[in-house]
Design a protein around this motif. Structure first.
Motif, PDB file in Angstrom:
ATOM      1  N   THR A 123      30.198  32.087  95.818  1.00 30.08           N
ATOM      2  CA  THR A 123      29.991  33.474  95.419  1.00 30.08           C
ATOM      3  C   THR A 123      31.269  34.068  94.841  1.00 30.08           C
ATOM      4  O   THR A 123      31.250  34.734  93.800  1.00 30.08           O
ATOM      5  CB  THR A 123      29.516  34.313  96.619  1.00 30.08           C
ATOM      6  N   GLY A 124      32.398  33.814  95.513  1.00 30.45           N
ATOM      7  CA  GLY A 124      33.680  34.332  95.034  1.00 30.45           C
ATOM      8  C   GLY A 124      34.058  33.754  93.685  1.00 30.45           C
ATOM      9  O   GLY A 124      34.540  34.467  92.796  1.00 30.45           O
ATOM     10  N   THR A 125      33.839  32.468  93.508  1.00 29.58           N
ATOM     11  CA  THR A 125      34.152  31.831  92.228  1.00 29.58           C
ATOM     12  C   THR A 125      33.278  32.405  91.117  1.00 29.58           C
ATOM     13  O   THR A 125      33.761  32.685  90.014  1.00 29.58           O
ATOM     14  CB  THR A 125      34.001  30.299  92.331  1.00 29.58           C
ATOM     15  N   CYS A 126      31.997  32.626  91.413  1.00 32.11           N
ATOM     16  CA  CYS A 126      31.105  33.232  90.399  1.00 32.11           C
ATOM     17  C   CYS A 126      31.589  34.630  90.021  1.00 32.11           C
ATOM     18  O   CYS A 126      31.573  34.994  88.843  1.00 32.11           O
ATOM     19  CB  CYS A 126      29.674  33.296  90.934  1.00 32.11           C
ATOM     20  N   ALA A 127      32.023  35.408  91.008  1.00 34.47           N
ATOM     21  CA  ALA A 127      32.522  36.764  90.725  1.00 34.47           C
ATOM     22  C   ALA A 127      33.784  36.707  89.868  1.00 34.47           C
ATOM     23  O   ALA A 127      33.929  37.475  88.907  1.00 34.47           O
ATOM     24  CB  ALA A 127      32.794  37.500  92.034  1.00 34.47           C
ATOM     25  N   VAL A 128      34.688  35.798  90.182  1.00 39.05           N
ATOM     26  CA  VAL A 128      35.931  35.674  89.409  1.00 39.05           C
ATOM     27  C   VAL A 128      35.613  35.236  87.975  1.00 39.05           C
ATOM     28  O   VAL A 128      36.193  35.754  87.014  1.00 39.05           O
ATOM     29  CB  VAL A 128      36.915  34.703  90.108  1.00 39.05           C
ATOM     30  N   MET A 129      34.666  34.308  87.825  1.00 31.21           N
ATOM     31  CA  MET A 129      34.294  33.880  86.473  1.00 31.21           C
ATOM     32  C   MET A 129      33.646  35.019  85.694  1.00 31.21           C
ATOM     33  O   MET A 129      33.937  35.192  84.503  1.00 31.21           O
ATOM     34  CB  MET A 129      33.354  32.675  86.527  1.00 31.21           C
ATOM     35  N   ALA A 130      32.779  35.796  86.331  1.00 34.73           N
ATOM     36  CA  ALA A 130      32.135  36.922  85.645  1.00 34.73           C
ATOM     37  C   ALA A 130      33.180  37.936  85.186  1.00 34.73           C
ATOM     38  O   ALA A 130      33.113  38.450  84.059  1.00 34.73           O
ATOM     39  CB  ALA A 130      31.111  37.580  86.562  1.00 34.73           C
ATOM     40  N   LYS A 131      34.160  38.203  86.035  1.00 36.33           N
ATOM     41  CA  LYS A 131      35.239  39.137  85.660  1.00 36.33           C
ATOM     42  C   LYS A 131      36.050  38.565  84.491  1.00 36.33           C
ATOM     43  O   LYS A 131      36.392  39.287  83.549  1.00 36.33           O
ATOM     44  CB  LYS A 131      36.130  39.405  86.874  1.00 36.33           C
ATOM     45  N   ALA A 132      36.367  37.275  84.546  1.00 31.72           N
ATOM     46  CA  ALA A 132      37.120  36.649  83.452  1.00 31.72           C
ATOM     47  C   ALA A 132      36.320  36.697  82.148  1.00 31.72           C
ATOM     48  O   ALA A 132      36.885  36.926  81.078  1.00 31.72           O
ATOM     49  CB  ALA A 132      37.477  35.206  83.811  1.00 31.72           C
ATOM     50  N   MET A 165      34.088  39.007  81.366  1.00 28.90           N
ATOM     51  CA  MET A 165      34.123  40.403  80.942  1.00 28.90           C
ATOM     52  C   MET A 165      35.454  40.732  80.269  1.00 28.90           C
ATOM     53  O   MET A 165      35.517  41.509  79.315  1.00 28.90           O
ATOM     54  CB  MET A 165      33.918  41.313  82.159  1.00 28.90           C
ATOM     55  N   ASP A 166      36.540  40.114  80.749  1.00 22.78           N
ATOM     56  CA  ASP A 166      37.873  40.329  80.178  1.00 22.78           C
ATOM     57  C   ASP A 166      38.147  39.433  78.973  1.00 22.78           C
ATOM     58  O   ASP A 166      39.275  39.408  78.463  1.00 22.78           O
ATOM     59  CB  ASP A 166      38.947  40.083  81.236  1.00 22.78           C
ATOM     60  N   SER A 167      37.165  38.630  78.566  1.00 21.71           N
ATOM     61  CA  SER A 167      37.279  37.706  77.424  1.00 21.71           C
ATOM     62  C   SER A 167      38.324  36.619  77.636  1.00 21.71           C
ATOM     63  O   SER A 167      38.908  36.110  76.688  1.00 21.71           O
ATOM     64  CB  SER A 167      37.565  38.471  76.123  1.00 21.71           C
ATOM     65  N   THR A 168      38.566  36.227  78.903  1.00 25.35           N
ATOM     66  CA  THR A 168      39.493  35.128  79.177  1.00 25.35           C
ATOM     67  C   THR A 168      38.759  33.851  79.584  1.00 25.35           C
ATOM     68  O   THR A 168      39.388  32.825  79.828  1.00 25.35           O
ATOM     69  CB  THR A 168      40.515  35.512  80.268  1.00 25.35           C
ATOM     70  N   LEU A 169      37.426  33.915  79.685  1.00 29.59           N
ATOM     71  CA  LEU A 169      36.597  32.743  79.963  1.00 29.59           C
ATOM     72  C   LEU A 169      35.367  32.831  79.059  1.00 29.59           C
ATOM     73  O   LEU A 169      34.731  33.882  78.971  1.00 29.59           O
ATOM     74  CB  LEU A 169      36.170  32.719  81.442  1.00 29.59           C
ATOM     75  N   GLN A 170      35.051  31.733  78.406  1.00 28.35           N
ATOM     76  CA  GLN A 170      33.920  31.695  77.478  1.00 28.35           C
ATOM     77  C   GLN A 170      32.738  30.975  78.128  1.00 28.35           C
ATOM     78  O   GLN A 170      32.911  30.189  79.066  1.00 28.35           O
ATOM     79  CB  GLN A 170      34.328  30.963  76.191  1.00 28.35           C
ATOM     80  N   LEU A 171      31.533  31.208  77.599  1.00 31.26           N
ATOM     81  CA  LEU A 171      30.363  30.457  78.058  1.00 31.26           C
ATOM     82  C   LEU A 171      30.613  28.969  77.848  1.00 31.26           C
ATOM     83  O   LEU A 171      31.148  28.555  76.818  1.00 31.26           O
ATOM     84  CB  LEU A 171      29.108  30.880  77.282  1.00 31.26           C
ATOM     85  N   GLY A 172      30.265  28.157  78.864  1.00 28.54           N
ATOM     86  CA  GLY A 172      30.416  26.707  78.771  1.00 28.54           C
ATOM     87  C   GLY A 172      31.799  26.178  79.088  1.00 28.54           C
ATOM     88  O   GLY A 172      31.985  24.967  79.196  1.00 28.54           O
ATOM     89  N   GLN A 173      32.779  27.044  79.255  1.00 27.43           N
ATOM     90  CA  GLN A 173      34.155  26.619  79.532  1.00 27.43           C
ATOM     91  C   GLN A 173      34.300  26.320  81.027  1.00 27.43           C
ATOM     92  O   GLN A 173      33.928  27.127  81.867  1.00 27.43           O
ATOM     93  CB  GLN A 173      35.120  27.731  79.121  1.00 27.43           C
ATOM     94  N   ASP A 174      34.853  25.158  81.371  1.00 22.04           N
ATOM     95  CA  ASP A 174      35.086  24.828  82.784  1.00 22.04           C
ATOM     96  C   ASP A 174      36.124  25.755  83.393  1.00 22.04           C
ATOM     97  O   ASP A 174      37.113  26.122  82.742  1.00 22.04           O
ATOM     98  CB  ASP A 174      35.565  23.384  82.937  1.00 22.04           C
ATOM     99  N   PHE A 175      35.890  26.108  84.645  1.00 20.96           N
ATOM    100  CA  PHE A 175      36.805  26.947  85.420  1.00 20.96           C
ATOM    101  C   PHE A 175      37.023  26.249  86.753  1.00 20.96           C
ATOM    102  O   PHE A 175      36.117  26.188  87.583  1.00 20.96           O
ATOM    103  CB  PHE A 175      36.191  28.338  85.628  1.00 20.96           C
TER     104      PHE A 175
END
Length: 180
Positions: A87-96, A98-108
């Motif tokens: 859950t925490g990782t999903c929240a961090v990815m969603a925030k990233a 939203m901030d345009s620092t993580l793209q769809l399909g990009q590994d985190f």
């Protein structure tokens, strides 16, 4: 920044500060969920740069282990997840995202305070339209659909028995790690 390094030796202070921030957020910023009664954040994620250059970020996830009472400092505690928390990782990815620092399909790759790793990615962005529970308003929200992978381990097999003469058949608590 709350002045904490996300290291195992700082676990007690991470849990204490995290639980206090989480309860403060619940009190000061009430949440109106469109579908069910929800008091607000029930976990808290501290983030920092990763320790390993192959990872995207580091976190410590604080969970409650009792009810915080501002009048009782002994209750100002929580516990930490040993994993990066799905859950925490999903929240961090969603925030990233939203901030345009993580793209769809990009590994985190997300490492926990003890170094365990989950790999996540966002696979889709969606828009949802809903009506409040009481029918008073309609709104829309944007969301992302995550995927998470990692490893889990069996840590215990337990047989629970209850002797008929046990003076504590419903268990007990003491003031060690449990909030009073």
């Amino acid at each position: 920044d709350v002045g904490l390094q996300l290291l195992p030796e700082n676990g007690r202070e991470i849990a204490r500060k995290g639980e206090m921030i989480k309860v403060s957020a619940q009190e000061q910023f009430p949440v109106q969920h469109p579908y069910f009664d929800y008091k607000g954040p029930d976990i808290l994620v501290f983030t920092s740069p990763p320790m390993s250059k192959e990872n995207s970020g580091r976190n410590a996830v604080v969970m409650s282990n009792g009810e915080l009472d501002w009048e009782k400092p002994g209750t100002w505690t929580g516990m930490l997840d040993r994993s990066p928390c799905g859950t925490g990782t999903c929240a961090v990815m969603a925030k990233a995202y939203m901030d345009s620092t993580l793209q769809l399909g990009q590994d985190f790759r997300h490492e926990s305070v003890v170094g365990s790793v989950f790999t996540g990615r966002l696979v889709e962005e969606i828009s949802e339209y809903y009506t409040a529970n009481d029918g008073s308003s309609s709104s829309s929200s944007h969301a992302v659909i995550p995927e998470i992978s990692g490893r889990a381990f069996v840590t215990s097999f337990t047989d629970i028995v209850l002797h008929e003469d046990d003076p504590f058949p419903e268990g007990y608590t003491v003031g060690d790690i449990w909030a009073s």
